[in-house]
Every structure is written in C-alpha cells, then in structure tokens.
Design a protein around this motif. Sequence first.
Motif, mmCIF file in Angstrom:
data_model
loop_
_atom_site.group_PDB
_atom_site.id
_atom_site.type_symbol
_atom_site.label_atom_id
_atom_site.label_comp_id
_atom_site.label_asym_id
_atom_site.label_seq_id
_atom_site.Cartn_x
_atom_site.Cartn_y
_atom_site.Cartn_z
ATOM 1 N N THR A 130 19.397 42.958 53.283
ATOM 2 C CA THR A 130 20.138 43.492 54.428
ATOM 3 C C THR A 130 21.121 42.427 54.912
ATOM 4 N N GLU B 200 19.146 39.652 56.449
ATOM 5 C CA GLU B 200 18.465 38.835 55.447
ATOM 6 C C GLU B 200 19.453 37.926 54.731
ATOM 7 N N TRP B 201 20.624 38.464 54.398
ATOM 8 C CA TRP B 201 21.626 37.665 53.694
ATOM 9 C C TRP B 201 22.072 36.478 54.542
ATOM 10 N N MET C 279 14.730 40.380 44.344
ATOM 11 C CA MET C 279 13.974 41.182 45.304
ATOM 12 C C MET C 279 13.794 42.630 44.886
ATOM 13 N N GLY C 280 14.607 43.072 43.914
ATOM 14 C CA GLY C 280 14.574 44.471 43.517
ATOM 15 C C GLY C 280 15.402 45.363 44.417
ATOM 16 N N ARG C 281 16.116 44.748 45.347
ATOM 17 C CA ARG C 281 17.009 45.481 46.247
ATOM 18 C C ARG C 281 17.992 44.490 46.854
ATOM 19 N N LEU C 282 19.116 45.000 47.329
ATOM 20 C CA LEU C 282 20.059 44.144 48.024
ATOM 21 C C LEU C 282 19.466 43.701 49.363
ATOM 22 N N TYR D 48 20.263 37.851 44.688
ATOM 23 C CA TYR D 48 19.053 38.142 45.460
ATOM 24 C C TYR D 48 18.516 39.532 45.138
ATOM 25 N N GLU D 49 19.404 40.467 44.824
ATOM 26 C CA GLU D 49 18.948 41.792 44.426
ATOM 27 C C GLU D 49 18.108 41.707 43.152
ATOM 28 N N ARG D 50 18.526 40.871 42.216
ATOM 29 C CA ARG D 50 17.764 40.715 40.979
ATOM 30 C C ARG D 50 16.379 40.135 41.247
ATOM 31 N N ARG E 102 24.003 39.858 44.913
ATOM 32 C CA ARG E 102 23.497 40.522 43.711
ATOM 33 C C ARG E 102 22.417 39.684 43.027
#
Length: 221
Positions: free
Chosen positions: A64, A67-68, A59-62, A55-57, A53
């Motif tokens: 993959t 990627e994680w 990148m603007g998205r979760l 990284y979502e903040r 989460r």
Amino acid sequence: MAERAHIVWDWNGTLLHDIDAVIEATNAAFAELGMPALTRERYRELYCVPVPRFYERLMGRLPTDEEWQLMDGAFHKHYRRRAHGAGLAEGAAELLAARQAAGHTQSLCSLAPHEALLPLVRTHGIERHFVRIDGCVGPSGGAKAEQMARHLAALAEVEAARTVVIGDAVDDALAAAHVGAAAVLYTGGSHSRASLETAGVPVADTLADAVGMADRAVRTV
C-alpha cells in the motif's frame, strides 16, 4: 578519430560498488518491518525497478502507499549509514579519467536522491569527469525513463544515436530505449546475469568490457 559513444553512467551498482551496502540496508529495513532477510543471490534474482514491484515479488502483492513509504524510508535510513563505506567498482576511476582525457564525453544519471548523490560523487573525486550529473528529485521508487529523457534533453550537444547507457539494471536498458539510445548492462550490481540477459542488450562482466561494447555499438549505427 574513430567515433566514440557518449556514455550515460548509472551510479548505484555500476560506478559505485555498493551491492553489499544495499543488501545490508535492505535486510536491516526488513528486520525493522518484520520481513525475512534475503541472501545476495535471492536479492539479485528478484530485484527490479520500479522498486514497489520488487516488494510485490516478495510479498505476493503490491505494498500500500503507507507500506511503501515505511519501506522506502527504512531502506534509505539504513543505506545512508553504509553508503560512504562503499568504494568505486574496479577500474571505474581509471576508466572515467582516461575517457575524459581522450576527449570523450560522459554523464551520470541516477535514481539516487540528487541531494545525496552529489556529495557522494565528490567524495570519490570523480565529479570533474562528467558533463552533467542528475539524481532523482521528488518521490523515489520509480523507473528511470522520464528522468533519462530530461537528462539527455539538457545535454544539447549529445545525440541519442551516439549515446549508450551503462547500468546494472534492466530498467537502464528500458530508459535507454525510451530516448533512442543503446545500452550495455553490467553484472556487478543489483541483477543476476540471467535477469540482465532478458533485456536483449549486451551484457558485460567488467566496466572496461562495457565501455568497449558501448563504443562498438555506436560505430555500428
């Protein structure tokens, strides 16, 4: 004797003052992945658990799953190189020793990988102060609630009603609530005070203050 809390300590950012190592490792990993560096202030404003989460903040998205795995692997690679240079938080060793000497129990529950956590705790000479130490076993990046439940279940003599979790992340408060324990959050780690205050639990600027708040929380139950 006045009743005292059983304290479940968090490790990274709480007992271990590793925020500089974390920021350096994060930015080294980001450079490897082509992401922009973060200042300490920006990191503490955005950081959250579960880590995807965070990284979502950014990148603007979760991310993959692929990627994680790359992000998590890169961070841990760079963090391991820096972790042994981090010291304990101010007063931590003395607080742990005094609490044990007074007959009060404490344990350690961390999302750090268990196989890396134990040697690092031993390096700082504080292993003997804990009745139990649990790090993360299995995939990293998740929340602490289920691990906290297993941790307390293994402490047969400890009641959740007299347990207080001391940590540096909102997730520590959520994990405490999950098992029916109280929480005190500490401002010396991964979150800003403003972020911590959203959890609705006491917030302390020193570990000594956090311990005092923990004991008061148990006495008022």
